[in-house]
Design a protein around this motif. Structure first.
Motif, PDB file in Angstrom:
ATOM      1  N   UNK A 190     -11.804  -4.786  12.523  1.00 57.64           N
ATOM      2  CA  UNK A 190     -12.555  -5.333  11.398  1.00 57.64           C
ATOM      3  C   UNK A 190     -12.270  -6.821  11.334  1.00 57.64           C
ATOM      4  N   UNK A 191     -13.316  -7.614  11.210  1.00 56.92           N
ATOM      5  CA  UNK A 191     -13.130  -9.053  11.098  1.00 56.92           C
ATOM      6  C   UNK A 191     -14.266  -9.819  11.731  1.00 56.92           C
TER       7      UNK A 191
ATOM      8  N   UNK B 229      -6.768   4.977   5.694  1.00 59.18           N
ATOM      9  CA  UNK B 229      -7.430   3.977   6.533  1.00 59.18           C
ATOM     10  C   UNK B 229      -7.263   4.340   8.014  1.00 59.18           C
ATOM     11  N   UNK B 230      -6.018   4.729   8.356  1.00 61.35           N
ATOM     12  CA  UNK B 230      -5.678   5.072   9.739  1.00 61.35           C
ATOM     13  C   UNK B 230      -6.523   6.235  10.247  1.00 61.35           C
ATOM     14  N   UNK B 231      -6.758   7.204   9.374  1.00 57.80           N
ATOM     15  CA  UNK B 231      -7.444   8.426   9.805  1.00 57.80           C
ATOM     16  C   UNK B 231      -8.911   8.429   9.377  1.00 57.80           C
TER      17      UNK B 231
ATOM     18  N   UNK C 212       0.845  -1.195   0.000  1.00 57.37           N
ATOM     19  CA  UNK C 212       0.000   0.000   0.000  1.00 57.37           C
ATOM     20  C   UNK C 212       0.880   1.244   0.000  1.00 57.37           C
ATOM     21  N   UNK C 213       0.444   2.277  -0.671  1.00 62.72           N
ATOM     22  CA  UNK C 213       1.197   3.528  -0.582  1.00 62.72           C
ATOM     23  C   UNK C 213       0.955   4.140   0.798  1.00 62.72           C
ATOM     24  N   UNK C 214       1.827   5.022   1.217  1.00 66.55           N
ATOM     25  CA  UNK C 214       1.675   5.672   2.523  1.00 66.55           C
ATOM     26  C   UNK C 214       0.306   6.309   2.668  1.00 66.55           C
ATOM     27  N   UNK C 215      -0.141   6.940   1.572  1.00 65.95           N
ATOM     28  CA  UNK C 215      -1.394   7.690   1.694  1.00 65.95           C
ATOM     29  C   UNK C 215      -2.581   6.743   1.850  1.00 65.95           C
TER      30      UNK C 215
END
Lengths: 132, 194
Positions: B34-35, B20-22, B12-15
């Motif tokens: 998630x799961x 996802x993180x933000x 995955x690219x950083x962005x």
């Protein structure tokens, strides 16, 4: 008839139903994935007790947390006891709640308010939450 | 197919990871999962949540949070269309997210259902959102006294309990997917009580 003992877990109550002392104790958390399945043997025990033993019965309930499907199962239990009382049996339910725990106190009040048997609310000191 | 898998598909690219993180905003995320919501995972998450909030002196918010979380998670467990077998039991998958803001917490849950499930949930939520505390209380009583529908493990009371504990009306959104499926999400706001 045999006594019923179920060991408690993080999400299920410790159950101790005794046909010799006529005392039924439930203690802990109750949020199993399948509450109906958990409560089934409890209801069966009570039905058998009423049929075979038929003595004044005391039930002590001390909960920290109960989910919505467990609430419904408690209503089933109280309906059984309500019928027993109306048919000439004698029932006392003691509903324990920790000081400041309005949630559990209110949960008990909403379940018990219309019941024909005797019930009391008993305040106990706060303990560490969620650790049954 | 496997041979066509290119490196940039996997890394995955950083962005991407940052988005996802933000995704819940850059607020304090207390929990994101998630799961498969097995009972074991649910217990761990619920306890973690309670421990995180235990600086709340009166435990009132903690108790409400715990309760709303368990109801949301057990709804996913029971009703998600995305199902897997875990230890011989069929379990639903979904996503849960809890964020902390200055004066309140938000709880968000999401999972896949059949379109018609969304429609009946929408009707229930609209009804509950119009009720005041007294109406919710007597409606709950009515549901507790009602006979269960065959095979239903829930009590039909979970959403009522959420509505009674939440500080704002329950939010319910839908994203239409293929094959008569929908991704639905619940939005619950819980004010901090002191």
């Amino acid at each position: 008839m045999e006594n019923l003992y179920i060991e408690g877990s993080k999400f299920t109550m410790e159950v101790n139903y005794n046909a010799e002392t006529n005392l039924c104790i439930m203690k802990g958390n109750s949020y199993p994935e399948d509450a109906i399945n958990f409560f089934e043997p409890l209801n069966e025990w009570l039905e058998q007790y009423i049929e075979e033993i038929n003595k004044p019965l005391t039930m002590e309930i001390q909960l920290y947390y109960l989910n919505s499907s467990s609430s419904k199962c408690f209503m089933d239990i109280f309906d059984i006891l309500d019928e027993y009382q109306e048919d000439g049996g004698s029932v006392l339910v003691k509903w324990f709640y920790e000081r400041n725990d309005d949630e559990i106190r209110e949960a008990g009040e909403e379940l018990l308010e219309d019941m024909s048997f005797k019930f009391e609310y008993i305040e106990i000191p706060e303990s560490s939450l969620y650790e049954a | 197919m496997v041979n066509n898998h290119k490196e940039h598909d996997f890394y995955m690219s950083d962005s991407d990871l940052f988005s996802l993180y933000s995704s819940g905003g850059l607020e304090k995320t207390i929990l994101m999962f998630k799961g498969l919501l097995t009972q074991d995972i649910l217990v761990v998450l619920a306890e973690m949540l309670a421990n995180n909030l235990s600086n709340d002196p009166r435990q009132k918010t903690t108790k409400k949070m715990f309760s709303i979380f368990v109801e949301l998670a057990q709804n996913i467990h029971r009703y998600s269309e995305e199902r897997f077998i875990s230890e011989g039991k069929e379990i639903g998958a979904g996503i849960v997210l809890v964020n902390e803001f200055k004066d309140y917490y938000t709880l968000i849950s999401g999972n896949i259902v059949q379109n018609n499930v969304y429609l009946s949930l929408k009707e229930k939520v609209d009804t509950l959102n119009k009720m005041d505390d007294t109406e919710l209380k007597s409606y709950r009583k009515e549901k507790l006294k009602q006979k269960r529908k065959e095979g239903d493990k829930g009590a039909g009371v979970g959403l009522i309990d959420i509505a009674r504990k939440a500080s704002k009306p329950i939010g319910l959104k839908e994203k239409r997917l293929e094959n008569d499926l929908s991704f639905i999400s619940f939005y619950i706001l819980l004010e901090k009580e002191f």
